[in-house]
Design a protein around this motif. Structure first.
Motif, PDB file in Angstrom:
ATOM      1  N   GLY A 177       0.806  -1.212   0.000  1.00 14.77           N
ATOM      2  CA  GLY A 177       0.000   0.000   0.000  1.00 14.77           C
ATOM      3  C   GLY A 177       0.834   1.254   0.000  1.00 14.77           C
ATOM      4  N   LEU A 178       1.915   1.276   0.819  1.00 16.18           N
ATOM      5  CA  LEU A 178       2.778   2.461   0.866  1.00 16.18           C
ATOM      6  C   LEU A 178       3.541   2.632  -0.438  1.00 16.18           C
ATOM      7  N   GLU A 179       3.994   1.528  -1.010  1.00 17.80           N
ATOM      8  CA  GLU A 179       4.711   1.608  -2.286  1.00 17.80           C
ATOM      9  C   GLU A 179       3.801   2.143  -3.392  1.00 17.80           C
ATOM     10  N   ASN A 180       2.556   1.711  -3.385  1.00 20.98           N
ATOM     11  CA  ASN A 180       1.616   2.234  -4.375  1.00 20.98           C
ATOM     12  C   ASN A 180       1.386   3.724  -4.185  1.00 20.98           C
ATOM     13  N   GLU A 181       1.293   4.150  -2.933  1.00 20.16           N
ATOM     14  CA  GLU A 181       1.070   5.567  -2.673  1.00 20.16           C
ATOM     15  C   GLU A 181       2.247   6.406  -3.132  1.00 20.16           C
ATOM     16  N   LEU A 182       3.478   5.959  -2.835  1.00 21.88           N
ATOM     17  CA  LEU A 182       4.664   6.692  -3.292  1.00 21.88           C
ATOM     18  C   LEU A 182       4.738   6.706  -4.812  1.00 21.88           C
ATOM     19  N   GLY A 183       4.406   5.577  -5.458  1.00 21.04           N
ATOM     20  CA  GLY A 183       4.441   5.520  -6.910  1.00 21.04           C
ATOM     21  C   GLY A 183       3.439   6.461  -7.547  1.00 21.04           C
ATOM     22  N   LYS A 184       2.224   6.535  -6.980  1.00 21.57           N
ATOM     23  CA  LYS A 184       1.217   7.449  -7.521  1.00 21.57           C
ATOM     24  C   LYS A 184       1.637   8.905  -7.344  1.00 21.57           C
ATOM     25  N   GLN A 185       2.229   9.221  -6.197  1.00 26.77           N
ATOM     26  CA  GLN A 185       2.717  10.585  -5.990  1.00 26.77           C
ATOM     27  C   GLN A 185       3.840  10.929  -6.973  1.00 26.77           C
ATOM     28  N   LEU A 186       4.702   9.948  -7.269  1.00 32.23           N
ATOM     29  CA  LEU A 186       5.769  10.184  -8.235  1.00 32.23           C
ATOM     30  C   LEU A 186       5.189  10.415  -9.635  1.00 32.23           C
ATOM     31  N   HIS A 187       4.123   9.694  -9.988  1.00 32.49           N
ATOM     32  CA  HIS A 187       3.446   9.921 -11.261  1.00 32.49           C
ATOM     33  C   HIS A 187       2.964  11.361 -11.384  1.00 32.49           C
ATOM     34  N   ALA A 188       2.411  11.871 -10.293  1.00 26.85           N
ATOM     35  CA  ALA A 188       1.887  13.229 -10.322  1.00 26.85           C
ATOM     36  C   ALA A 188       3.000  14.269 -10.316  1.00 26.85           C
ATOM     37  N   GLU A 223      12.570  18.751  -6.915  1.00 26.30           N
ATOM     38  CA  GLU A 223      12.886  18.377  -5.537  1.00 26.30           C
ATOM     39  C   GLU A 223      11.852  17.409  -4.966  1.00 26.30           C
ATOM     40  N   THR A 224      10.575  17.576  -5.322  1.00 27.41           N
ATOM     41  CA  THR A 224       9.538  16.666  -4.824  1.00 27.41           C
ATOM     42  C   THR A 224       9.760  15.247  -5.344  1.00 27.41           C
ATOM     43  N   SER A 225      10.057  15.122  -6.623  1.00 30.34           N
ATOM     44  CA  SER A 225      10.339  13.793  -7.182  1.00 30.34           C
ATOM     45  C   SER A 225      11.568  13.179  -6.523  1.00 30.34           C
ATOM     46  N   VAL A 255      14.010   9.146  -2.818  1.00 33.40           N
ATOM     47  CA  VAL A 255      14.829   8.875  -1.633  1.00 33.40           C
ATOM     48  C   VAL A 255      14.038   8.074  -0.609  1.00 33.40           C
ATOM     49  N   GLN A 256      12.732   8.351  -0.497  1.00 33.85           N
ATOM     50  CA  GLN A 256      11.898   7.652   0.475  1.00 33.85           C
ATOM     51  C   GLN A 256      11.532   6.240   0.026  1.00 33.85           C
ATOM     52  N   GLY A 257      11.849   5.873  -1.216  1.00 37.00           N
ATOM     53  CA  GLY A 257      11.636   4.499  -1.649  1.00 37.00           C
ATOM     54  C   GLY A 257      10.693   4.315  -2.811  1.00 37.00           C
ATOM     55  N   ALA A 258      10.312   5.400  -3.506  1.00 40.34           N
ATOM     56  CA  ALA A 258       9.423   5.250  -4.657  1.00 40.34           C
ATOM     57  C   ALA A 258      10.132   4.498  -5.774  1.00 40.34           C
ATOM     58  N   GLY A 280      -1.930   2.994 -16.681  1.00 38.96           N
ATOM     59  CA  GLY A 280      -1.218   2.070 -17.569  1.00 38.96           C
ATOM     60  C   GLY A 280       0.122   2.581 -18.045  1.00 38.96           C
ATOM     61  N   THR A 281       0.799   3.398 -17.227  1.00 38.76           N
ATOM     62  CA  THR A 281       2.098   3.980 -17.605  1.00 38.76           C
ATOM     63  C   THR A 281       3.037   3.957 -16.407  1.00 38.76           C
ATOM     64  N   THR A 282       4.298   4.254 -16.676  1.00 36.61           N
ATOM     65  CA  THR A 282       5.308   4.442 -15.634  1.00 36.61           C
ATOM     66  C   THR A 282       5.633   5.934 -15.533  1.00 36.61           C
ATOM     67  N   PRO A 283       6.344   6.368 -14.470  1.00 33.28           N
ATOM     68  CA  PRO A 283       6.709   7.794 -14.371  1.00 33.28           C
ATOM     69  C   PRO A 283       7.506   8.295 -15.566  1.00 33.28           C
ATOM     70  N   LEU A 284       8.353   7.438 -16.165  1.00 37.25           N
ATOM     71  CA  LEU A 284       9.152   7.883 -17.298  1.00 37.25           C
ATOM     72  C   LEU A 284       8.271   8.154 -18.526  1.00 37.25           C
ATOM     73  N   HIS A 285       7.182   7.403 -18.696  1.00 36.38           N
ATOM     74  CA  HIS A 285       6.241   7.697 -19.774  1.00 36.38           C
ATOM     75  C   HIS A 285       5.667   9.100 -19.620  1.00 36.38           C
ATOM     76  N   ILE A 286       5.265   9.447 -18.384  1.00 30.85           N
ATOM     77  CA  ILE A 286       4.657  10.757 -18.127  1.00 30.85           C
ATOM     78  C   ILE A 286       5.670  11.869 -18.352  1.00 30.85           C
ATOM     79  N   ALA A 287       6.913  11.698 -17.847  1.00 35.45           N
ATOM     80  CA  ALA A 287       7.929  12.732 -17.995  1.00 35.45           C
ATOM     81  C   ALA A 287       8.316  12.942 -19.453  1.00 35.45           C
ATOM     82  N   ALA A 288       8.389  11.856 -20.229  1.00 33.97           N
ATOM     83  CA  ALA A 288       8.720  11.992 -21.648  1.00 33.97           C
ATOM     84  C   ALA A 288       7.576  12.635 -22.423  1.00 33.97           C
ATOM     85  N   LYS A 289       6.348  12.291 -22.067  1.00 32.58           N
ATOM     86  CA  LYS A 289       5.192  12.850 -22.774  1.00 32.58           C
ATOM     87  C   LYS A 289       5.064  14.347 -22.527  1.00 32.58           C
TER      88      LYS A 289
END
Length: 634
Positions: free
Chosen positions: A127-138, A146-148, A153-156, A166-175
């Motif tokens: 659950g925590l990993e999903n939350e960090l991953g979703k925050q990284l997506h945003a 600095e937020t990313s 650093v916290q483990g995302a 249906g994407t990863t953070p790198l998809h969003i950053a490249a788009k």
């Protein structure tokens, strides 16, 4: 790629606050002074990836990412508990003038143990990993770097797959064309070939952008390891923009059949591990060369081999450390063989069973390659040859040429063997004559200058041929990086046999780095070997091409290490220890001289020549002191 020529906005060391920081930690997002950088290097590249701001080769986006993190207070993330008013760990931060031991204790707690970093008290569950991953997506869709960085650093997970989008953070950053966010994700291990729910990779999203710099950067990140190997051998980089992703050096390198056969038998996972270890060793050597060229780094500790990585097995850590034993020609030969086998594996992945093109990328697993597409192990098996199938004409011609070349090589080796037999006989006579001369010679007083007469007072007893230390190694596999090398191969075979027996007895009796003292005759031979090596080095730097300078420096190193193995510890403390400290600087100057000669910089050439002469003089002086002490004891 560009080199930094101007100072950054904030040139303050993130660990001790020293001004004029000239180094940077890429994955930590901070600048470093020379002293703190020496401690970061001892931690290992898996903890801190350091690079020189003034002499390192930087990608512009990567440099901008590090400077942005540093200027926006990324260091406060690593020192959260130090800056917090009610924190439990109110430890004092070291000052620039504090001892390096104090700085070392603080840096290890800060970066190795992450003792001052903010950590959520909650257990790291799904659950925590999903939350960090979703925050990284945003976060990666915005310029807020600095937020990313804080989330990573916290483990995302930089490759976190968002189930809803249906994407990863790198998809969003490249788009969204967030170049600095892309660079940060790549540093923390994001995969540019990871497909989204529609089968598109971040590279596919970057192709739709008007600015093609981001596309070129993502494509270049796929070939980071092979690009480093090619640049190490040829000082060139493949032209990825025009579709040239691989360059195999054509001249000046020869493949080792035995090494290549062993590489071809390795499975994918082991081959990738070896490639990454060699990549780390090349990075260590290049950083070491820059490090030794800095004036304020002379008195600091060097990193003689790759530091231990606690996440790896003990045998692999030992193998990584033993890469430091490879001389420059040996390491280049290994890199060349790795490139050849890499090309073979890529071709097999294209033409393997049921394949008409490169294998499509799939989500990363523990057994898959990091970036490059590599076929499974079972695809490496060549198809069986039919009974009625005849070899192709070009294959027969190639085998015929190889047979002719082998016959020519055998004839040359036979002639060389005959020459060596005659040379051995002459060396026997010369050995008897030199023993008589050594018993009667008197060593002159030590002068403060170097000249030819001073060097010629110590006559060498070996030939000018290359010395291969590997021929004198035991067949037993070394148990660690700290096992010493065997002695040099000398014409006196009986003396060599006795020396090997004594070294074996010494290893069973003690774990000391150096052996016990040998007889006076052996000490005389070792000092003569050092003198001959120094003479050859001084002669090589006077040549126009200066191509043999590095090899001559390696011979000086081997000669000094051999003397260190036979002297007692009390002598080692007085003379051998300073000589061993001089060796890294001497080799660095030899490499710098060769580079300056290729660049045609006359001022640098003269400066490096002066430094090599000075270091050679100190080595000769210490050698003469040892010879004087043993001669007076007769």
């Amino acid at each position: 790629m560009s080199r930094v020529k101007s100072r950054q906005n904030v040139e303050i060391c993130g660990d001790c606050g020293a001004p004029d920081a000239t180094w940077a930690s890429i994955n930590k997002g901070i600048l470093l002074c020379t002293q703190c950088c020496s401690i970061h290097r001892s931690l290992g590249r898996h903890i801190s990836q350091v690079k020189s701001l003034q002499k390192g080769s930087w990608n512009p986006n990567q440099l901008a990412m590090v400077c942005t993190l540093n200027n926006n207070g990324a260091n406060s993330i690593w020192e959260h508990n130090l800056l917090e008013n009610n924190g439990k760990l109110m430890k004092k931060k070291p000052n620039p003038k504090d001892a390096i031991s104090v700085k070392s204790e603080f840096i290890k707690a800060k970066h190795l143990q992450c003792a001052y970093t903010f950590r959520d008290n909650a257990t790291y569950d799904e659950g925590l990993e999903n939350e960090l991953g979703k925050q990284l997506h945003a976060s990666v869709r915005t310029p807020n770097l600095e937020t990313s960085f804080r989330l990573l650093v916290q483990g995302a997970d930089p490759n976190y797959f968002h189930d809803e989008r249906g994407t990863t953070p790198l998809h969003i950053a490249a788009k969204t064309e967030q170049k600095l966010q892309v660079e940060l994700l790549l540093v923390y291990g994001a995969d540019p070939t990871f497909p989204d729910a529609h089968g598109k990779t971040p590279i596919d999203y970057a192709k739709k952008n008007v600015n093609k710099d981001l596309l070129n950067r993502l494509i270049e990140s796929q070939y980071e390891v092979t690009d480093a190997f090619i640049q190490y051998l040829t000082h060139k980089r493949p032209d990825h923009q025009n579709g040239i992703h691989f360059i195999l050096p054509q001249g000046g390198f020869e493949s080792n059949p035995n090494s290549l056969t062993k590489l071809q038998k390795m499975k994918n996972a082991l081959f990738e591990q070896l490639a990454m270890d060699v990549y780390d060793e090349i990075d260590r050597r290049e950083t070491e060369a820059i490090w030794l060229s800095c004036v304020d780094a002379i008195d600091l500790n060097v990193v003689p081999f790759l530091p231990v990585d606690s996440t790896m097995s003990k045998p692999r850590n030992q193998g990584r450390q033993k890469l430091a034993r490879f001389s420059t020609p040996e390491l280049k030969s290994l890199v060349f063989d790795i490139l050849i086998d890499t090309q073979r594996r890529q071709l097999l992945s294209e033409t393997g069973p049921n394949r008409t093109h490169l294998r499509e990328y799939s989500p990363v697993s523990d057994d898959d390659p990091l970036y490059d597409s590599v076929a499974p192990d079972e695809d490496y098996a060549l198809p069986p040859i039919q009974e009625n199938e005849k070899p192709q004409t070009d294959t027969v011609e190639q085998l015929t040429k190889q047979l002719k070349a082998s016959d020519s090589t055998i004839c040359d080796l036979k002639a060389e063997v005959n020459q060596l037999k005659a040379h051995v006989e002459s060396l026997k006579c010369e050995n008897i004559e030199l023993k008589t001369r050594l018993s009667q010679c008197k060593v002159p007083e030590t002068n403060n200058s170097i000249n030819g007469d001073e060097f010629s007072s110590l006559q060498p007893i070996i030939s000018n041929g290359d010395v291969d230390l590997r021929q004198n190694r035991k067949n037993q596999r070394p148990s660690s990086m700290y096992e010493t090398r065997e002695g040099l191969k000398t014409p006196n075979w009986q003396l060599l046999k006795n020396q090997i027996k004594q070294n074996d007895q010494l290893r069973n009796a003690t774990q000391s780095l150096y052996g016990t003292a040998q007889d006076k005759q052996t000490v005389f031979e070792c000092t003569e070997l050092i003198t001959r090596s120094i003479q050859q080095l001084c002669k090589s730097i006077q040549d126009r091409d200066k191509e043999d300078c590095v090899d001559s420096g390696e011979k000086v190193k081997f000669a000094v290490l051999r003397l260190a193995t036979i002297l007692p510890k009390e002598t080692e403390k007085k003379s051998i220890k300073p000589m061993c400290d001089i060796l890294p600087h001497l080799l660095a100057e030899c490499y710098s001289l060769q580079t300056a000669h290729k660049e045609g910089d006359a001022a640098k050439i003269e400066r490096h020549l002066t430094k090599i002469r000075e270091l050679s003089f100190y080595l000769a002086k210490h050698t003469k002191d040892i010879l004087t002490r043993y001669s007076s004891a007769q």
